[in-house]
Write a protein that holds these residues in place. Structure first.
Motif, PDB file in Angstrom:
ATOM      1  N   ALA A   1       9.629 -35.029 -26.453  1.00 50.88           N
ATOM      2  CA  ALA A   1       8.419 -35.439 -27.437  1.00 50.88           C
ATOM      3  C   ALA A   1       7.212 -34.452 -27.143  1.00 50.88           C
ATOM      4  O   ALA A   1       7.155 -34.007 -25.925  1.00 50.88           O
ATOM      5  CB  ALA A   1       8.146 -36.750 -27.359  1.00 50.88           C
ATOM      6  N   ILE A   2       6.479 -34.388 -28.197  1.00 50.41           N
ATOM      7  CA  ILE A   2       5.338 -33.079 -27.907  1.00 50.41           C
ATOM      8  C   ILE A   2       3.886 -34.063 -27.947  1.00 50.41           C
ATOM      9  O   ILE A   2       3.822 -34.575 -29.086  1.00 50.41           O
ATOM     10  CB  ILE A   2       5.409 -32.004 -28.743  1.00 50.41           C
ATOM     11  N   GLY A   3       2.919 -33.741 -27.086  1.00 55.04           N
ATOM     12  CA  GLY A   3       1.716 -34.620 -27.329  1.00 55.04           C
ATOM     13  C   GLY A   3       0.693 -33.489 -28.016  1.00 55.04           C
ATOM     14  O   GLY A   3       0.817 -32.136 -27.524  1.00 55.04           O
TER      15      GLY A   3
ATOM     16  N   THR B   1       4.959 -31.581 -23.025  1.00 55.72           N
ATOM     17  CA  THR B   1       6.398 -32.258 -23.507  1.00 55.72           C
ATOM     18  C   THR B   1       6.480 -33.380 -22.492  1.00 55.72           C
ATOM     19  O   THR B   1       6.329 -33.234 -21.244  1.00 55.72           O
ATOM     20  CB  THR B   1       7.453 -30.987 -23.038  1.00 55.72           C
ATOM     21  N   PHE B   2       6.865 -34.201 -23.157  1.00 54.38           N
ATOM     22  CA  PHE B   2       7.426 -35.606 -22.325  1.00 54.38           C
ATOM     23  C   PHE B   2       8.692 -36.101 -23.126  1.00 54.38           C
ATOM     24  O   PHE B   2       9.141 -35.459 -23.833  1.00 54.38           O
ATOM     25  CB  PHE B   2       6.210 -36.731 -22.320  1.00 54.38           C
ATOM     26  N   THR B   3       9.318 -37.282 -22.458  1.00 53.98           N
ATOM     27  CA  THR B   3      10.449 -37.858 -23.164  1.00 53.98           C
ATOM     28  C   THR B   3      10.070 -39.240 -23.636  1.00 53.98           C
ATOM     29  O   THR B   3       9.165 -39.789 -22.942  1.00 53.98           O
ATOM     30  CB  THR B   3      11.541 -37.829 -22.168  1.00 53.98           C
TER      31      THR B   3
ATOM     32  N   TRP C   1       0.077 -46.426 -32.967  1.00 58.44           N
ATOM     33  CA  TRP C   1       0.967 -45.948 -34.070  1.00 58.44           C
ATOM     34  C   TRP C   1       0.730 -44.267 -33.928  1.00 58.44           C
ATOM     35  O   TRP C   1      -0.263 -43.826 -33.737  1.00 58.44           O
ATOM     36  CB  TRP C   1       0.506 -46.321 -35.354  1.00 58.44           C
ATOM     37  N   GLU C   2       1.903 -43.725 -34.181  1.00 57.28           N
ATOM     38  CA  GLU C   2       1.904 -41.964 -34.213  1.00 57.28           C
ATOM     39  C   GLU C   2       3.038 -41.647 -35.093  1.00 57.28           C
ATOM     40  O   GLU C   2       4.058 -41.696 -34.679  1.00 57.28           O
ATOM     41  CB  GLU C   2       2.029 -41.605 -32.711  1.00 57.28           C
ATOM     42  N   VAL C   3       2.669 -41.298 -36.386  1.00 60.55           N
ATOM     43  CA  VAL C   3       3.696 -40.954 -37.405  1.00 60.55           C
ATOM     44  C   VAL C   3       4.081 -39.613 -36.931  1.00 60.55           C
ATOM     45  O   VAL C   3       3.308 -38.646 -36.411  1.00 60.55           O
ATOM     46  CB  VAL C   3       3.540 -41.006 -38.697  1.00 60.55           C
ATOM     47  N   GLU C   4       5.174 -39.115 -36.728  1.00 59.76           N
ATOM     48  CA  GLU C   4       5.792 -37.971 -36.522  1.00 59.76           C
ATOM     49  C   GLU C   4       7.296 -37.382 -37.151  1.00 59.76           C
ATOM     50  O   GLU C   4       8.047 -38.171 -37.684  1.00 59.76           O
ATOM     51  CB  GLU C   4       5.992 -37.916 -34.964  1.00 59.76           C
ATOM     52  N   LEU C   5       7.148 -36.001 -37.325  1.00 64.62           N
ATOM     53  CA  LEU C   5       8.215 -35.299 -37.804  1.00 64.62           C
ATOM     54  C   LEU C   5       9.207 -35.311 -36.566  1.00 64.62           C
ATOM     55  O   LEU C   5       8.856 -34.816 -35.686  1.00 64.62           O
ATOM     56  CB  LEU C   5       8.071 -33.979 -38.373  1.00 64.62           C
TER      57      LEU C   5
ATOM     58  N   GLN D   1       8.295 -42.878 -35.539  1.00 68.42           N
ATOM     59  CA  GLN D   1       7.316 -43.310 -34.904  1.00 68.42           C
ATOM     60  C   GLN D   1       7.206 -43.155 -33.471  1.00 68.42           C
ATOM     61  O   GLN D   1       8.304 -43.614 -32.898  1.00 68.42           O
ATOM     62  CB  GLN D   1       7.031 -44.828 -35.546  1.00 68.42           C
ATOM     63  N   ASP D   2       6.310 -42.503 -32.696  1.00 65.99           N
ATOM     64  CA  ASP D   2       6.187 -42.452 -31.648  1.00 65.99           C
ATOM     65  C   ASP D   2       5.085 -43.599 -31.094  1.00 65.99           C
ATOM     66  O   ASP D   2       4.023 -43.205 -30.639  1.00 65.99           O
ATOM     67  CB  ASP D   2       5.595 -40.965 -31.217  1.00 65.99           C
ATOM     68  N   LEU D   3       5.573 -44.822 -31.039  1.00 66.83           N
ATOM     69  CA  LEU D   3       4.777 -45.927 -30.539  1.00 66.83           C
ATOM     70  C   LEU D   3       4.473 -45.848 -29.176  1.00 66.83           C
ATOM     71  O   LEU D   3       5.245 -45.616 -28.435  1.00 66.83           O
ATOM     72  CB  LEU D   3       5.337 -47.323 -31.119  1.00 66.83           C
TER      73      LEU D   3
ATOM     74  N   ALA E   1       5.035 -45.137 -21.261  1.00 71.33           N
ATOM     75  CA  ALA E   1       3.938 -45.803 -22.046  1.00 71.33           C
ATOM     76  C   ALA E   1       4.787 -45.805 -23.445  1.00 71.33           C
ATOM     77  O   ALA E   1       4.539 -46.584 -24.455  1.00 71.33           O
ATOM     78  CB  ALA E   1       2.667 -45.341 -22.208  1.00 71.33           C
ATOM     79  N   LYS E   2       5.728 -44.956 -23.822  1.00 75.73           N
ATOM     80  CA  LYS E   2       6.284 -44.752 -25.145  1.00 75.73           C
ATOM     81  C   LYS E   2       7.651 -45.009 -25.185  1.00 75.73           C
ATOM     82  O   LYS E   2       8.424 -44.692 -26.201  1.00 75.73           O
ATOM     83  CB  LYS E   2       6.015 -43.152 -25.593  1.00 75.73           C
ATOM     84  N   SER E   3       8.090 -45.847 -24.255  1.00 69.61           N
ATOM     85  CA  SER E   3       9.451 -46.012 -24.346  1.00 69.61           C
ATOM     86  C   SER E   3      10.092 -47.746 -24.139  1.00 69.61           C
ATOM     87  O   SER E   3      10.934 -47.999 -23.711  1.00 69.61           O
ATOM     88  CB  SER E   3      10.163 -45.463 -22.911  1.00 69.61           C
TER      89      SER E   3
ATOM     90  N   GLY F   1       4.994 -34.388 -32.424  1.00 67.25           N
ATOM     91  CA  GLY F   1       3.677 -34.735 -32.210  1.00 67.25           C
ATOM     92  C   GLY F   1       2.991 -35.478 -33.517  1.00 67.25           C
ATOM     93  O   GLY F   1       3.584 -35.377 -34.604  1.00 67.25           O
ATOM     94  N   THR F   2       2.051 -35.847 -33.459  1.00 64.86           N
ATOM     95  CA  THR F   2       1.216 -36.841 -34.282  1.00 64.86           C
ATOM     96  C   THR F   2       0.001 -36.104 -34.765  1.00 64.86           C
ATOM     97  O   THR F   2      -0.889 -35.696 -33.990  1.00 64.86           O
ATOM     98  CB  THR F   2       1.136 -38.213 -34.065  1.00 64.86           C
ATOM     99  N   PRO F   3      -0.433 -36.319 -36.091  1.00 60.87           N
ATOM    100  CA  PRO F   3      -1.715 -35.480 -36.464  1.00 60.87           C
ATOM    101  C   PRO F   3      -3.034 -36.976 -36.048  1.00 60.87           C
ATOM    102  O   PRO F   3      -2.700 -37.832 -35.653  1.00 60.87           O
ATOM    103  CB  PRO F   3      -1.524 -35.647 -38.087  1.00 60.87           C
TER     104      PRO F   3
HETATM  105 ZN    ZN Z   1       3.439 -38.628 -30.101  1.00 58.95          ZN
END
Ligand code: ZN
Length: 280
Positions: free
Chosen positions: A74-76, A96-98, A120-124, A151-153, A170-172, A240-242
Motif C-alpha cells: 500500500a502506498i501513502g 510503502t507499507f502493508t 475512509w480512503e478510497v483507492e484503486l 478502501q484502505d480503512l 492501523a490499517k489492518s 493511495g487515496t486522493p
Molecule cells: Zn491509503
C-alpha cells in the motif's frame, strides 16, 4: 474480462451473468479464486473461450476477488491533493507499507467500527498476474492481471500513537480492506492510467479525483516495488487515496455505526460497506 469471487469460488462475469470457473474449465482452474492468478496467461486463454454464464450476478454473493494474496503493498500520500491536506511534503519515493492480508474483506461486507477515529480512503487496487523481480516500468502493465476498487480503512489513533506512525497496524483491523466488486483486466479500459475515483458517505461525495493525478503511477510503483520485492501472482497494490479523508476536515469526521460507505471507480464498479457497531 471481469473476474469475481462468487461464494468463495472463482467466477467470470459475462454481462449480467456469471460462469463458475471450475465447472467451465472442467477443474483446470478454480474453485479457489487464487488459482486464476497462479497461471495467469493460461487462465486468460481459457477465459476468452467462455461465452455465457450459468447463474445471475447477485451482489450479496460476491466476495474479495483476490481473497488470500501473499503480499499486499500500500502506498501513502500518492496524490498531491492528499499530501497537501495532510500537511505532508510531496514524497520523493513511494511511502510503502502493508495492509496485513487478514484485513481484506468482500465488496459488500459490513465494517465493524471499533474505535472513534476510523477513517475512509478510497483507492484503486492493482492485482499482479504474472509475477516478477526488477520489472521495468515499460513492461509493468503486462504484469497486472487487473484493477479493482478498495478502501484502505484507517484507525487514525493507532496510526499516530508512535513516532514514526504505525501505518500497517492501523490499517489492518479485521474488515479494513474491502475490495471488489470484480477484477477488470487492463484491456477493458480506454486508459487504465486515467480513471475517475469517488468515495461517498451516506450518498454524499467525500472524495473525487482522477487516477492520472497519482504522483507515482502504477507502472512506476510496479518497477520501484519489484526492484526490491519480487512480485507474486495475486499480490495487491493499494495505490493511495486522493484528498477528502475525514481526518483532514475541519472539524475532523470519522466513520460512525449506521453509515454507508460507497467507493466507485470508472469501468470497475461500486463497493458498498455498512458501518456496524462493535460486536462484543
Ligand atoms: Zn491509503
Amino acid at each position: 474480462m471481469k473476474i469475481a469471487n462468487r461464494c468463495g469460488r472463482a467466477a467470470l462475469v459475462l454481462g449480467e451473468e456469471m460462469a463458475d470457473v471450475a465447472d467451465a474449465s472442467n477443474g483446470l482452474f478454480g474453485p479457489d479464486p487464487m488459482s486464476c492468478y497462479e497461471r495467469w496467461p493460461e487462465f486468460v486463454d481459457f477465459a476468452a473461450r467462455v461465452r455465457s454464464g450459468t447463474a445471475p450476478l447477485v451482489e450479496a454473493e460476491l466476495g474479495c476477488p483476490v481473497p488470500t494474496p501473499r503480499q499486499v503493498f500500500a502506498i501513502g500520500l500518492n496524490y498531491r491533493s492528499h499530501a497537501e491536506e495532510s500537511g505532508m511534503a510531496i514524497p520523493e519515493v513511494p511511502a510503502t507499507f502493508t495492509k496485513f492480508p487478514a484485513s481484506l474483506a468482500g465488496p459488500f461486507d459490513d465494517v465493524e467500527i471499533t474505535a472513534a477515529m476510523v477513517d475512509w480512503e478510497v483507492e484503486l487496487v492493482a492485482v499482479i498476474g504474472t509475477g516478477g523481480h526488477r520489472i521495468p516500468e515499460d513492461h509493468a502493465w503486462r504484469h497486472i492481471a487487473g484493477l479493482t476498487v478498495g478502501q484502505d480503512l484507517s484507525e487514525r489513533h493507532v496510526q499516530m500513537l508512535g513516532t514514526p506512525p504505525q501505518f500497517s497496524l492501523a490499517k489492518s483491523f479485521p474488515g479494513f480492506g474491502p475490495t471488489g466488486p470484480v477484477l477488470v483486466t487492463p484491456d477493458e479500459f480506454t486508459d487504465p492510467d486515467d480513471l475517475q475515483i469517488t468515495g461517498a458517505l451516506n450518498g454524499a461525495t467525500v472524495q473525487q479525483a482522477r487516477t492520472k493525478d497519482m504522483i507515482f503511477p502504477i507502472p512506476e510503483l510496479v518497477a520501484r516495488i519489484s526492484a526490491i520485492c519480487p512480485l507474486l501472482p495475486g499480490d495487491l497494490i493499494f495505490t493511495g487515496t486522493p484528498a477528502g479523508v475525514g481526518i483532514a476536515r475541519q472539524p475532523p469526521r470519522f466513520l460512525q455505526p449506521g453509515q454507508v460507505l460507497e467507493s466507485w471507480i470508472e469501468g470497475i464498479g461500486t463497493i458498498r460497506n455498512h458501518c456496524t457497531p462493535p460486536q462484543h
